[in-house]
Design an enzyme around this catalytic site. Structure first.
Site, short mmCIF file in Angstrom:
data_model
loop_
_atom_site.label_atom_id
_atom_site.label_comp_id
_atom_site.label_asym_id
_atom_site.label_seq_id
_atom_site.Cartn_x
_atom_site.Cartn_y
_atom_site.Cartn_z
N LYS A 177 0.83 -1.21 0.00
CA LYS A 177 0.00 0.00 0.00
C LYS A 177 0.85 1.25 0.00
CE LYS A 177 -4.49 -1.35 1.65
NZ LYS A 177 -5.55 -1.13 2.62
N LYS B 292 -3.79 -10.05 -6.99
CA LYS B 292 -5.04 -10.37 -6.29
C LYS B 292 -6.15 -9.42 -6.74
CE LYS B 292 -5.52 -8.06 -2.28
NZ LYS B 292 -5.80 -7.64 -0.94
N LYS C 273 -10.94 -4.66 -4.43
CA LYS C 273 -12.18 -3.90 -4.59
C LYS C 273 -11.91 -2.43 -4.88
CE LYS C 273 -13.04 -4.07 0.41
NZ LYS C 273 -11.89 -3.36 0.93
P1 TYM Z 1 -10.35 -5.95 3.07
O1 TYM Z 1 -11.38 -4.90 3.28
O2 TYM Z 1 -9.24 -5.66 2.15
O3 TYM Z 1 -11.04 -7.29 2.56
C1 TYM Z 1 -12.16 -7.83 3.21
C2 TYM Z 1 -12.10 -9.34 3.23
O4 TYM Z 1 -12.04 -9.86 1.90
C3 TYM Z 1 -10.91 -10.71 1.76
N1 TYM Z 1 -10.38 -10.54 0.40
C4 TYM Z 1 -10.24 -11.53 -0.48
N2 TYM Z 1 -10.50 -12.84 -0.42
C5 TYM Z 1 -10.24 -13.59 -1.52
N3 TYM Z 1 -9.74 -13.08 -2.67
C6 TYM Z 1 -9.45 -11.76 -2.77
N4 TYM Z 1 -8.96 -11.27 -3.91
C7 TYM Z 1 -9.70 -10.93 -1.65
N5 TYM Z 1 -9.55 -9.60 -1.42
C8 TYM Z 1 -9.95 -9.39 -0.16
C9 TYM Z 1 -9.93 -10.22 2.81
O5 TYM Z 1 -8.99 -11.21 3.15
C10 TYM Z 1 -10.86 -9.87 3.95
O6 TYM Z 1 -11.20 -11.02 4.67
N6 TYM Z 1 -7.66 -5.55 7.23
C11 TYM Z 1 -8.88 -6.08 6.66
C12 TYM Z 1 -10.14 -5.56 7.32
C13 TYM Z 1 -10.19 -5.75 8.80
C14 TYM Z 1 -10.46 -6.97 9.49
C15 TYM Z 1 -10.47 -6.61 10.87
C16 TYM Z 1 -10.67 -8.27 9.08
C17 TYM Z 1 -10.05 -4.77 9.73
N7 TYM Z 1 -10.23 -5.29 11.00
C18 TYM Z 1 -10.69 -7.59 11.84
C19 TYM Z 1 -10.90 -9.23 10.05
C20 TYM Z 1 -10.90 -8.89 11.42
C21 TYM Z 1 -8.92 -5.68 5.20
O7 TYM Z 1 -8.34 -4.72 4.78
O8 TYM Z 1 -9.79 -6.44 4.46
#
Ligand code: TYM
Length: 338
Positions: A119, A201, A204
Site C-alpha cells: 500500500k 489479487k 475492490k
Molecule cells: P479488506 O477490506 O481488504 O477485505 C475484506 C475481506 O475480503 C478478503 N479478500 C479476499 N479474499 C479472496 N480473494 C481476494 N482477492 C480478496 N480480497 C480481499 C480479505 O482477506 C478480507 O477477509 N484488514 C482487513 C479488514 C479488517 C479486518 C479486521 C478483518 C479490519 N479489521 C478484523 C478481520 C478482522 C482488510 O483490509 O480487508
C-alpha cells in the site's frame, strides 16, 4: 469437542474496509463463509471505516459506502437477528484499545507487513502513520471481542499472526486477558485473482473496473468482464497453477457451484475455455441476482438499516467496554470516577 447447550457459542469477528466496491473476491474469500458460520458462532461483522481513513477518501462517498456495505452484508445473507452488524467508529473502544496495543507492538513487526509495503508503494504520496499501525487497530478489533475465530481471505494471514503475537505478549506481560484467535481461511477461494492480470489479487479498490466484479454489477457487465478475463491460449479446462487466469476462473466456479475442483474439471471435460466463461458468468449472475434485489430493497428502507446498525453498535459497545476496562486496569490506569 461436544458443546453443551448451555455453553456460550465461540465468537467470530470479521470486517471489511468500506473502500471501492465490494467485489466477488471479498464475497468468495470472506462474506460467503461468514454466512455459513453464523449459525454455529456468536458473530460480529464490522464495516471498518476507521481503517478506510488510512487512504484518502471523499467524505460524502465514504459515508454512503459504509451504509451500502452494511446493506450488502445483509443482502448476502448476514442475518441481523443472528449476528451483530456494526460500524467500527460507532464503538470508540476500538481506537482506545488500539492505542494500548500500539505500546506493545514493535516497529520491526509492522515493518515486515507485506500489505503495508504494497500500500505504501501504491499511495506513495500518503504514507501516513495510520497506514503503518493499521494492523494494530485490526488486532484491537479482534481482541476487543475475545474472538475465537476470524474468517478472512489469505491476504490477512500475516495480520492475524501479528494479532496472535500481540495477544500472547499482553497475556504474558500482565495476566491472561485476551483469547488468542485463530484465522479461518477457506481452502478454495481464499485468493481470487484480478480478471485482467491474474498474477495480482482481485482488489475492490482497483482503478481498472475490468479487474474485478462488483457485487452490484448488472448482469451484462458481469458477463462482459468474465468473457474478457485473461487466460492463456490453451483449450482444455484443467486446473494448473501455471495457468493463473484459467485456475482463477475454475476456482470461482468451484466456490460458487459448491463442486470441488476435480468435479469442475469433469463437468467441463471435452469443452473449451469459452464454455467455462459462459457458465461462470451465468452462475455469478444468478448468485448475485437475489443479493442485488434485496440490496435495492434495503437501500430504500434507511430506518430499518439505521436500526440494525444502532442495535449492533450497542451490543458491541457493551462487550467492548468489558474488555477495555480490564485492559486499562491491568496496565495501571486509574479508573474514572463514576
Ligand atoms: P479488506 O477490506 O481488504 O477485505 C475484506 C475481506 O475480503 C478478503 N479478500 C479476499 N479474499 C479472496 N480473494 C481476494 N482477492 C480478496 N480480497 C480481499 C480479505 O482477506 C478480507 O477477509 N484488514 C482487513 C479488514 C479488517 C479486518 C479486521 C478483518 C479490519 N479489521 C478484523 C478481520 C478482522 C482488510 O483490509 O480487508
Amino acid at each position: 469437542m461436544v458443546r453443551r447447550m448451555s455453553e456460550p457459542k465461540p465468537v467470530i469477528l470479521s470486517g471489511i474496509q468500506p473502500s471501492g466496491h465490494l467485489a466477488i473476491g471479498n464475497y468468495l474469500g470472506a462474506l460467503k463463509n461468514w454466512v455459513e458460520l453464523q449459525d454455529r458462532y456468536d458473530c460480529i461483522f464490522l464495516v471498518v471505516d476507521l481503517h478506510a481513513l488510512t487512504v484518502r477518501q471523499v467524505p460524502a462517498e465514504l459515508r454512503r459506502r459504509c451504509l451500502s456495505f452494511a446493506a450488502q452484508y445483509i443482502a448476502c445473507g448476514i442475518d441481523p437477528e443472528k449476528s451483530a452488524i456494526a460500524i467500527q467508529s460507532h464503538v470508540p473502544q476500538h481506537a482506545e484499545l488500539g492505542w494500548v496495543l500500539n505500546t506493545i507492538t514493535y516497529m520491526g513487526e509492522l515493518n515486515r507487513m507485506t500489505q503495508f509495503k504494497d500500500k505504501s508503494a501504491r499511495h506513495n504520496q500518503n504514507i501516513n502513520v495510520g497506514l503503518f499501525s493499521y494492523p494494530v487497530l485490526m488486532a484491537a478489533d479482534i481482541l476487543l471481542y475475545q474472538a475465537d475465530l476470524v474468517p478472512v481471505g489469505a491476504d490477512q494471514k500475516q495480520h492475524l499472526e501479528l494479532t496472535r503475537d500481540v495477544a500472547q505478549r499482553f497475556n504474558n506481560l500482565y495476566s491472561p486477558t485476551f483469547t488468542v484467535p485463530e484465522a479461518f481461511i477457506p481452502k478454495v477461494g481464499a485468493r481470487i485473482m484480478s480478471l485482467q492480470d491474474p498474477t495480482k489479487k482481485m482488489s475492490k479498490s482497483d482503478d481498472v473496473e475490468g479487474n474485478y466484479i462488483s457485487l452490484l454489477d448488472p448482469p451484462n457487465v458481469i458477463t462482459r468482464k468474465i468473457k474478457r478475463a485473461v487466460t492463456d491460449s490453451g483449450t482444455e479446462v484443467r486446473f494448473d497453477e501455471g495457468s493463473a487466469g484459467l485456475a482463477n476462473l475454475i476456482t470461482m466456479y468451484s466456490v460458487l457451484s459448491g463442486l470441488d475442483i476435480p468435479a469442475v474439471e469433469a463437468h467441463f471435460a471435452g469443452k473449451m475455455y469459452g464454455h467455462l466463461k459462459v457458465e461462470l458468468a451465468e452462475l455469478t449472475v444468478e448468485t448475485l441476482r437475489p443479493v442485488q434485489a434485496e440490496y435495492a430493497r434495503l437501500m430504500e428502507d434507511s430506518a430499518y438499516l439505521d436500526g440494525i446498525l444502532a442495535r449492533g453498535a450497542e451490543d458491541c459497545r457493551g462487550r467492548a467496554r468489558k474488555t477495555l476496562s480490564k485492559v486499562y486496569r491491568k496496565v495501571g490506569l486509574v479508573p474514572a470516577a463514576r
